[in-house]
Design a protein around this motif. Structure first.
Motif, PDB file in Angstrom:
ATOM      1  N   ILE A  44       0.887  -1.159   0.000  1.00  0.00           N
ATOM      2  CA  ILE A  44       0.000   0.000   0.000  1.00  0.00           C
ATOM      3  C   ILE A  44       0.923   1.206   0.000  1.00  0.00           C
ATOM      4  O   ILE A  44       1.761   1.357   0.892  1.00  0.00           O
ATOM      5  CB  ILE A  44      -0.934   0.022   1.218  1.00  0.00           C
ATOM      6  CG1 ILE A  44      -1.795  -1.237   1.224  1.00  0.00           C
ATOM      7  CG2 ILE A  44      -1.801   1.279   1.198  1.00  0.00           C
ATOM      8  CD1 ILE A  44      -2.673  -1.380   2.446  1.00  0.00           C
ATOM      9  N   VAL A  45       0.784   2.046  -1.021  1.00  0.00           N
ATOM     10  CA  VAL A  45       1.733   3.134  -1.231  1.00  0.00           C
ATOM     11  C   VAL A  45       0.990   4.463  -1.330  1.00  0.00           C
ATOM     12  O   VAL A  45       0.080   4.608  -2.145  1.00  0.00           O
ATOM     13  CB  VAL A  45       2.549   2.914  -2.518  1.00  0.00           C
ATOM     14  CG1 VAL A  45       3.634   3.973  -2.645  1.00  0.00           C
ATOM     15  CG2 VAL A  45       3.152   1.507  -2.552  1.00  0.00           C
ATOM     16  N   THR A  46       1.388   5.409  -0.499  1.00  0.00           N
ATOM     17  CA  THR A  46       0.889   6.774  -0.623  1.00  0.00           C
ATOM     18  C   THR A  46       1.934   7.581  -1.374  1.00  0.00           C
ATOM     19  O   THR A  46       3.071   7.686  -0.946  1.00  0.00           O
ATOM     20  CB  THR A  46       0.619   7.396   0.764  1.00  0.00           C
ATOM     21  OG1 THR A  46      -0.399   6.620   1.413  1.00  0.00           O
ATOM     22  CG2 THR A  46       0.138   8.831   0.633  1.00  0.00           C
ATOM     23  N   ASP A  47       1.517   8.104  -2.525  1.00  0.00           N
ATOM     24  CA  ASP A  47       2.408   8.903  -3.371  1.00  0.00           C
ATOM     25  C   ASP A  47       2.088  10.374  -3.159  1.00  0.00           C
ATOM     26  O   ASP A  47       0.992  10.831  -3.444  1.00  0.00           O
ATOM     27  CB  ASP A  47       2.226   8.520  -4.838  1.00  0.00           C
ATOM     28  CG  ASP A  47       3.179   9.269  -5.758  1.00  0.00           C
ATOM     29  OD1 ASP A  47       3.984  10.093  -5.273  1.00  0.00           O
ATOM     30  OD2 ASP A  47       3.120   9.038  -6.971  1.00  0.00           O
ATOM     31  N   ASN A  48       3.073  11.105  -2.669  1.00  0.00           N
ATOM     32  CA  ASN A  48       2.908  12.518  -2.327  1.00  0.00           C
ATOM     33  C   ASN A  48       3.308  13.425  -3.487  1.00  0.00           C
ATOM     34  O   ASN A  48       4.159  14.287  -3.359  1.00  0.00           O
ATOM     35  CB  ASN A  48       3.722  12.833  -1.071  1.00  0.00           C
ATOM     36  CG  ASN A  48       3.508  14.226  -0.541  1.00  0.00           C
ATOM     37  OD1 ASN A  48       4.428  14.831  -0.016  1.00  0.00           O
ATOM     38  ND2 ASN A  48       2.310  14.762  -0.650  1.00  0.00           N
ATOM     39  N   GLY A  49       2.672  13.201  -4.656  1.00  0.00           N
ATOM     40  CA  GLY A  49       2.865  14.116  -5.771  1.00  0.00           C
ATOM     41  C   GLY A  49       4.118  13.907  -6.586  1.00  0.00           C
ATOM     42  O   GLY A  49       4.732  14.880  -7.038  1.00  0.00           O
ATOM     43  N   SER A  50       4.496  12.676  -6.824  1.00  0.00           N
ATOM     44  CA  SER A  50       5.694  12.403  -7.619  1.00  0.00           C
ATOM     45  C   SER A  50       5.571  12.974  -9.026  1.00  0.00           C
ATOM     46  O   SER A  50       4.503  12.921  -9.644  1.00  0.00           O
ATOM     47  CB  SER A  50       5.933  10.890  -7.727  1.00  0.00           C
ATOM     48  OG  SER A  50       6.275  10.349  -6.471  1.00  0.00           O
ATOM     49  N   THR A  51       6.709  13.487  -9.538  1.00  0.00           N
ATOM     50  CA  THR A  51       6.745  14.027 -10.892  1.00  0.00           C
ATOM     51  C   THR A  51       7.741  13.267 -11.775  1.00  0.00           C
ATOM     52  O   THR A  51       7.931  13.642 -12.923  1.00  0.00           O
ATOM     53  CB  THR A  51       7.120  15.523 -10.879  1.00  0.00           C
ATOM     54  OG1 THR A  51       8.394  15.678 -10.250  1.00  0.00           O
ATOM     55  CG2 THR A  51       6.070  16.345 -10.138  1.00  0.00           C
ATOM     56  N   ASP A  52       8.347  12.233 -11.248  1.00  0.00           N
ATOM     57  CA  ASP A  52       9.272  11.413 -12.027  1.00  0.00           C
ATOM     58  C   ASP A  52       8.533  10.160 -12.516  1.00  0.00           C
ATOM     59  O   ASP A  52       7.331  10.178 -12.700  1.00  0.00           O
ATOM     60  CB  ASP A  52      10.529  11.080 -11.211  1.00  0.00           C
ATOM     61  CG  ASP A  52      10.246  10.203 -10.005  1.00  0.00           C
ATOM     62  OD1 ASP A  52       9.059   9.928  -9.709  1.00  0.00           O
ATOM     63  OD2 ASP A  52      11.212   9.784  -9.346  1.00  0.00           O
ATOM     64  N   GLU A  53       9.231   9.061 -12.676  1.00  0.00           N
ATOM     65  CA  GLU A  53       8.601   7.831 -13.155  1.00  0.00           C
ATOM     66  C   GLU A  53       7.906   7.019 -12.066  1.00  0.00           C
ATOM     67  O   GLU A  53       7.357   5.947 -12.343  1.00  0.00           O
ATOM     68  CB  GLU A  53       9.623   6.964 -13.901  1.00  0.00           C
ATOM     69  CG  GLU A  53      10.749   6.437 -13.055  1.00  0.00           C
ATOM     70  CD  GLU A  53      11.954   7.370 -12.951  1.00  0.00           C
ATOM     71  OE1 GLU A  53      13.029   6.882 -12.585  1.00  0.00           O
ATOM     72  OE2 GLU A  53      11.844   8.571 -13.226  1.00  0.00           O
ATOM     73  N   THR A  54       7.895   7.502 -10.837  1.00  0.00           N
ATOM     74  CA  THR A  54       7.257   6.794  -9.731  1.00  0.00           C
ATOM     75  C   THR A  54       5.810   6.402 -10.037  1.00  0.00           C
ATOM     76  O   THR A  54       5.439   5.241  -9.823  1.00  0.00           O
ATOM     77  CB  THR A  54       7.346   7.635  -8.440  1.00  0.00           C
ATOM     78  OG1 THR A  54       8.729   7.763  -8.080  1.00  0.00           O
ATOM     79  CG2 THR A  54       6.588   7.001  -7.293  1.00  0.00           C
ATOM     80  N   PRO A  55       4.951   7.307 -10.515  1.00  0.00           N
ATOM     81  CA  PRO A  55       3.556   6.903 -10.788  1.00  0.00           C
ATOM     82  C   PRO A  55       3.444   5.765 -11.807  1.00  0.00           C
ATOM     83  O   PRO A  55       2.579   4.890 -11.658  1.00  0.00           O
ATOM     84  CB  PRO A  55       2.905   8.182 -11.319  1.00  0.00           C
ATOM     85  CG  PRO A  55       3.731   9.284 -10.745  1.00  0.00           C
ATOM     86  CD  PRO A  55       5.139   8.746 -10.722  1.00  0.00           C
ATOM     87  N   GLU A  56       4.302   5.734 -12.811  1.00  0.00           N
ATOM     88  CA  GLU A  56       4.259   4.666 -13.805  1.00  0.00           C
ATOM     89  C   GLU A  56       4.671   3.327 -13.197  1.00  0.00           C
ATOM     90  O   GLU A  56       4.076   2.289 -13.494  1.00  0.00           O
ATOM     91  CB  GLU A  56       5.152   5.009 -15.003  1.00  0.00           C
ATOM     92  CG  GLU A  56       4.626   6.139 -15.857  1.00  0.00           C
ATOM     93  CD  GLU A  56       4.899   7.534 -15.299  1.00  0.00           C
ATOM     94  OE1 GLU A  56       5.776   7.683 -14.410  1.00  0.00           O
ATOM     95  OE2 GLU A  56       4.229   8.481 -15.736  1.00  0.00           O
ATOM     96  N   ILE A  57       5.675   3.348 -12.349  1.00  0.00           N
ATOM     97  CA  ILE A  57       6.107   2.119 -11.675  1.00  0.00           C
ATOM     98  C   ILE A  57       4.981   1.609 -10.787  1.00  0.00           C
ATOM     99  O   ILE A  57       4.633   0.425 -10.816  1.00  0.00           O
ATOM    100  CB  ILE A  57       7.392   2.369 -10.850  1.00  0.00           C
ATOM    101  CG1 ILE A  57       8.565   2.695 -11.780  1.00  0.00           C
ATOM    102  CG2 ILE A  57       7.719   1.153  -9.970  1.00  0.00           C
ATOM    103  CD1 ILE A  57       9.789   3.241 -11.066  1.00  0.00           C
ATOM    104  N   LEU A  58       4.390   2.492 -10.016  1.00  0.00           N
ATOM    105  CA  LEU A  58       3.300   2.092  -9.127  1.00  0.00           C
ATOM    106  C   LEU A  58       2.099   1.583  -9.911  1.00  0.00           C
ATOM    107  O   LEU A  58       1.434   0.631  -9.493  1.00  0.00           O
ATOM    108  CB  LEU A  58       2.899   3.258  -8.228  1.00  0.00           C
ATOM    109  CG  LEU A  58       3.950   3.687  -7.202  1.00  0.00           C
ATOM    110  CD1 LEU A  58       3.498   4.939  -6.473  1.00  0.00           C
ATOM    111  CD2 LEU A  58       4.243   2.564  -6.222  1.00  0.00           C
TER     112      LEU A  58
END
Length: 99
Positions: A44-58
Motif C-alpha cells: 500500500i503506497v501513498t504517493d505525495n505528488g511524484s513528478t518522475d517515473e514513480t507513478p508509472e512504476i506504481l
C-alpha cells in the motif's frame, strides 16, 4: 514487468507493506522487488505528488494486483503523515487481510 512468483499459498501469514513515496523512481522498483522476494504479499503506497517515473512504476504494480496506490499530491507530510500511516495500516488489515 516479469511475473513474480506467488508464495501466498505456501504460508499462512499475509504480509502487507506500507510506504510513502515522492519522486523515488530511481530506487522504487528495486525496493518493491526486493521486499516482494522476501515475502511481502502486497504493497500500500501513498504517493505525495511524484513528478518522475514513480507513478508509472506504481501503476504497473497496481495493474498486477500487487499494490494499492493512494494519491496525495500537495499534502504536507509533516501535517498529514500520521493520518497516512494510519490509513495504510487500516487498509492493510481490512482490505488486504494483513496479519
Amino acid at each position: 514487468m516479469p511475473a513474480l512468483p506467488d508464495r501466498s499459498a505456501s504460508r499462512s501469514v499475509r504480509l502487507v507493506m506500507a510506504l510513502k513515496v515522492r519522486d523515488e523512481g530511481d530506487v522504487l522498483e528495486a525496493n518493491l522487488r526486493y521486499h516482494h522476494a522476501l515475502g511481502v504479499d502486497a504493497f500500500i503506497v501513498t504517493d505525495n505528488g511524484s513528478t518522475d517515473e514513480t507513478p508509472e512504476i506504481l501503476a504497473r504494480y497496481a495493474e498486477a494486483g500487487l499494490a494499492q496506490v493512494i494519491d496525495a499530491p500537495g499534502t504536507d507530510y509533516r501535517e498529514e503523515g500520521a493520518a497516512w500511516l494510519t490509513r495504510m495500516a487500516r487498509l492493510a488489515a481490512t482490505e488486504h487481510g494483513a496479519d
